[in-house]
Design a protein around this motif. Structure first.
Motif, PDB file in Angstrom:
ATOM      1  N   PHE A  73       0.833  -1.204   0.000  1.00 27.02           N
ATOM      2  CA  PHE A  73       0.000   0.000   0.000  1.00 27.02           C
ATOM      3  C   PHE A  73       0.866   1.252   0.000  1.00 27.02           C
ATOM      4  O   PHE A  73       0.563   2.235  -0.685  1.00 27.02           O
ATOM      5  CB  PHE A  73      -0.917  -0.012   1.220  1.00 27.02           C
ATOM      6  CG  PHE A  73      -1.822   1.191   1.333  1.00 27.02           C
ATOM      7  CD1 PHE A  73      -2.992   1.261   0.599  1.00 27.02           C
ATOM      8  CD2 PHE A  73      -1.505   2.247   2.175  1.00 27.02           C
ATOM      9  CE1 PHE A  73      -3.827   2.374   0.687  1.00 27.02           C
ATOM     10  CE2 PHE A  73      -2.327   3.360   2.275  1.00 27.02           C
ATOM     11  CZ  PHE A  73      -3.496   3.418   1.530  1.00 27.02           C
ATOM     12  N   SER A  74       1.964   1.211   0.752  1.00 28.07           N
ATOM     13  CA  SER A  74       2.793   2.416   0.873  1.00 28.07           C
ATOM     14  C   SER A  74       3.520   2.759  -0.420  1.00 28.07           C
ATOM     15  O   SER A  74       3.956   3.891  -0.597  1.00 28.07           O
ATOM     16  CB  SER A  74       3.818   2.242   1.998  1.00 28.07           C
ATOM     17  OG  SER A  74       4.861   1.358   1.620  1.00 28.07           O
ATOM     18  N   CYS A  75       3.646   1.817  -1.348  1.00 31.13           N
ATOM     19  CA  CYS A  75       4.398   2.104  -2.577  1.00 31.13           C
ATOM     20  C   CYS A  75       3.660   3.044  -3.510  1.00 31.13           C
ATOM     21  O   CYS A  75       4.247   3.543  -4.478  1.00 31.13           O
ATOM     22  CB  CYS A  75       4.757   0.804  -3.312  1.00 31.13           C
ATOM     23  SG  CYS A  75       3.457   0.127  -4.368  1.00 31.13           S
ATOM     24  N   ALA A  76       2.369   3.308  -3.237  1.00 30.69           N
ATOM     25  CA  ALA A  76       1.604   4.135  -4.177  1.00 30.69           C
ATOM     26  C   ALA A  76       0.663   5.119  -3.496  1.00 30.69           C
ATOM     27  O   ALA A  76      -0.223   5.664  -4.159  1.00 30.69           O
ATOM     28  CB  ALA A  76       0.791   3.232  -5.119  1.00 30.69           C
ATOM     29  N   ASN A  77       0.833   5.363  -2.198  1.00 24.70           N
ATOM     30  CA  ASN A  77      -0.180   6.161  -1.503  1.00 24.70           C
ATOM     31  C   ASN A  77       0.375   7.236  -0.576  1.00 24.70           C
ATOM     32  O   ASN A  77      -0.307   7.670   0.357  1.00 24.70           O
ATOM     33  CB  ASN A  77      -1.125   5.227  -0.735  1.00 24.70           C
ATOM     34  CG  ASN A  77      -2.035   4.454  -1.674  1.00 24.70           C
ATOM     35  OD1 ASN A  77      -2.952   5.019  -2.275  1.00 24.70           O
ATOM     36  ND2 ASN A  77      -1.767   3.162  -1.819  1.00 24.70           N
ATOM     37  N   TRP A  78       1.588   7.698  -0.820  1.00 23.05           N
ATOM     38  CA  TRP A  78       2.118   8.828  -0.046  1.00 23.05           C
ATOM     39  C   TRP A  78       1.388  10.110  -0.441  1.00 23.05           C
ATOM     40  O   TRP A  78       0.982  10.303  -1.595  1.00 23.05           O
ATOM     41  CB  TRP A  78       3.611   8.982  -0.306  1.00 23.05           C
ATOM     42  CG  TRP A  78       4.464   7.970   0.398  1.00 23.05           C
ATOM     43  CD1 TRP A  78       4.614   6.648   0.061  1.00 23.05           C
ATOM     44  CD2 TRP A  78       5.263   8.177   1.565  1.00 23.05           C
ATOM     45  NE1 TRP A  78       5.457   6.023   0.943  1.00 23.05           N
ATOM     46  CE2 TRP A  78       5.881   6.932   1.878  1.00 23.05           C
ATOM     47  CE3 TRP A  78       5.524   9.290   2.360  1.00 23.05           C
ATOM     48  CZ2 TRP A  78       6.748   6.794   2.953  1.00 23.05           C
ATOM     49  CZ3 TRP A  78       6.392   9.143   3.440  1.00 23.05           C
ATOM     50  CH2 TRP A  78       6.995   7.901   3.738  1.00 23.05           C
ATOM     51  N   GLY A  79       1.248  11.000   0.539  1.00 24.75           N
ATOM     52  CA  GLY A  79       0.727  12.342   0.267  1.00 24.75           C
ATOM     53  C   GLY A  79      -0.753  12.427   0.027  1.00 24.75           C
ATOM     54  O   GLY A  79      -1.240  13.428  -0.504  1.00 24.75           O
ATOM     55  N   LYS A  80      -1.524  11.402   0.424  1.00 31.31           N
ATOM     56  CA  LYS A  80      -2.953  11.383   0.132  1.00 31.31           C
ATOM     57  C   LYS A  80      -3.790  11.511   1.406  1.00 31.31           C
ATOM     58  O   LYS A  80      -3.316  11.280   2.515  1.00 31.31           O
ATOM     59  CB  LYS A  80      -3.328  10.070  -0.579  1.00 31.31           C
ATOM     60  CG  LYS A  80      -2.600   9.855  -1.903  1.00 31.31           C
ATOM     61  CD  LYS A  80      -3.012   8.540  -2.546  1.00 31.31           C
ATOM     62  CE  LYS A  80      -2.224   8.280  -3.815  1.00 31.31           C
ATOM     63  NZ  LYS A  80      -2.597   7.004  -4.440  1.00 31.31           N
ATOM     64  N   HIS A  81      -5.074  11.847   1.198  1.00 33.87           N
ATOM     65  CA  HIS A  81      -6.064  11.870   2.267  1.00 33.87           C
ATOM     66  C   HIS A  81      -6.986  10.669   2.063  1.00 33.87           C
ATOM     67  O   HIS A  81      -7.528  10.490   0.972  1.00 33.87           O
ATOM     68  CB  HIS A  81      -6.892  13.155   2.235  1.00 33.87           C
ATOM     69  CG  HIS A  81      -6.066  14.410   2.323  1.00 33.87           C
ATOM     70  ND1 HIS A  81      -5.689  14.976   3.514  1.00 33.87           N
ATOM     71  CD2 HIS A  81      -5.543  15.193   1.358  1.00 33.87           C
ATOM     72  CE1 HIS A  81      -4.973  16.055   3.291  1.00 33.87           C
ATOM     73  NE2 HIS A  81      -4.861  16.215   1.988  1.00 33.87           N
ATOM     74  N   SER A  82      -7.168   9.839   3.080  1.00 32.26           N
ATOM     75  CA  SER A  82      -8.042   8.673   2.979  1.00 32.26           C
ATOM     76  C   SER A  82      -9.433   9.014   3.487  1.00 32.26           C
ATOM     77  O   SER A  82      -9.614   9.483   4.613  1.00 32.26           O
ATOM     78  CB  SER A  82      -7.476   7.503   3.784  1.00 32.26           C
ATOM     79  OG  SER A  82      -8.412   6.431   3.815  1.00 32.26           O
ATOM     80  N   ILE A  83     -10.421   8.757   2.630  1.00 35.60           N
ATOM     81  CA  ILE A  83     -11.815   9.046   2.949  1.00 35.60           C
ATOM     82  C   ILE A  83     -12.617   7.765   2.733  1.00 35.60           C
ATOM     83  O   ILE A  83     -12.594   7.199   1.643  1.00 35.60           O
ATOM     84  CB  ILE A  83     -12.369  10.153   2.036  1.00 35.60           C
ATOM     85  CG1 ILE A  83     -11.521  11.420   2.176  1.00 35.60           C
ATOM     86  CG2 ILE A  83     -13.827  10.427   2.327  1.00 35.60           C
ATOM     87  CD1 ILE A  83     -11.796  12.441   1.086  1.00 35.60           C
TER      88      ILE A  83
END
Length: 389
Positions: A73-83
């Motif tokens: 999951f961390s390889c493609a989800n830096w800098g995001k807001h999870s909703i």
């Protein structure tokens, strides 16, 4: 939107600081594109079902079981807001449509027909946002309701067949190569659509499939079949039209290395470094065409000679002579090397570093953003809903 930028850099320093991306995509290809925009300053709102992106659960045995942020999951989800929104309910659909009305880009990865069932298809969302750019990623195109999986596409597009030693079983690439190729196609399409919108003021529907992305990337292997009518054959890591190129050799000190000799001059220098200058004078090895014809004989000579020398000393000599060659590194060695450091994201608040998706530099901006860590599931839901009031 009421969200702050995902970086600590001044908003004006990054090219996409004024963009909002609504990510309705999961797994790898779509999220890779989302992180690409986050690294360049965009606000990326990742909408997840109550169960979360499935890659949160894809863990290796070395990972802690009590976290919802896996290495995958961390390889493609830096800098995001999870909703977290349940799009199977009317409130969930209404909330995501309100978010889309304020977004510049929507990233979606639904099977054909599923977005329409959930009320998040392009036709529905553009009613509240005529300038919306909607990027839809599918496995096989908009008319084939078949889920796309990277391993299956690697097989169906010819990659696995070619990725094998002669006579041995086909092998899948060690990363989700087709997903990554599709992500690049998606980025190219989105950048083109943004340029078009800047000139014409119009939104767009973009459609990218894993299959088309894979076929477009067959390059010289596809051209071989198109030009000659003959299927290219597996050669391991060797090259079909250049020798020696890509084959792995093991040196006397245990060092594994590869050569990438694309010119006759380079081959002469290789023979010099190996103290076998006479090989370059043999008719069967003088030109690349001849070396391709006599591949087996040359490879046998090289394997035997390189096994007699120190691999590190040979690599040093080849570098001085301008012969392309390199050691076979582990992933850890590649990232820990000085040359790998610029591609690492600072840990910041995260307990680990990340890997950048942006691999280019520009004179137009000079700030290296510190992205927020991959978000926990639903970490920003309350702020998102409050921001609509």
């Amino acid at each position: 939107m009421s969200f702050s930028s995902s970086t600590e850099a001044p908003a004006s320093a990054l090219p996409f600081a004024d963009l909002t991306i609504l990510e309705l995509a999961s797994v790898l290809a779509g999220p890779q594109v989302g992180q690409f925009f986050a690294e360049l300053g965009a606000r990326v709102l990742k909408v997840e079902a109550p169960a979360g992106d499935v890659t949160r659960t894809w863990k290796t045995r070395a990972e802690a079981p009590d976290t919802d942020v896996s290495a995958y999951f961390s390889c493609a989800n830096w800098g995001k807001h999870s909703i977290v929104l349940d799009l199977t309910t009317p409130p969930g659909r209404q909330q995501v449509q309100q978010l889309a009305a304020q977004a510049d880009i929507v990233l979606a990865s639904y099977k054909p027909g599923d977005a329409e069932k959930l009320g998040v298809d392009y036709a529905t969302l553009r009613q509240g946002n005529p300038q919306l750019i909607y990027a839809h990623l599918t496995g096989y195109g908009p008319r084939t309701a078949r889920a796309g999986y990277d391993a299956v596409l690697q097989a169906e597009a010819g990659f696995m067949y070619l990725n094998a030693l002669p006579g041995q079983a086909p092998q899948k690439m060690p990363v989700a190569m087709i997903d990554l190729l599709a992500a690049h196609q998606l980025k190219q399409g989105l950048l083109t659509a943004l340029y078009h919108r800047a000139r014409r003021g119009e939104g767009a529907l973009l459609q990218v499939s894993l299959l088309d992305s894979a076929l477009a990337s067959l390059a010289n292997q596809a051209a071989t079949w198109l030009v000659t009518g003959r299927d290219p054959q597996p050669l391991g890591s060797g090259h079909p039209s250049i020798v020696p190129y890509g084959t792995v050799y093991k040196a006397g000190n245990g060092r594994s290395l590869v050569l990438a000799v694309g010119a006759d001059r380079q081959f002469r220098h290789l023979c010099q470094a190996l103290a076998r200058p006479e090989w370059a004078q043999e008719a069967r090895f003088q030109t690349n065409e001849a070396r391709v014809t006599h591949r087996a004989a040359l490879e046998s000579l090289l394997q035997a000679r390189i096994a007699e020398v120190d691999g590190d000393e040979l690599l040093s000599a080849l570098e001085q002579l301008g012969v392309p060659a390199g050691a076979v590194r582990t992933v850890g060695e590649a990232l820990a090397a000085e040359s790998g450091q610029p591609m690492l994201l600072p840990a910041g608040e995260a307990p680990f570093q990340g890997l950048r998706t942006v691999a280019f530099r520009s004179s137009a901006w000079s700030v290296a953003p510190v992205l927020s860590p991959p978000p926990h599931l639903g970490e920003h839901t309350d702020r998102a809903i409050a921001g609509q009031e």
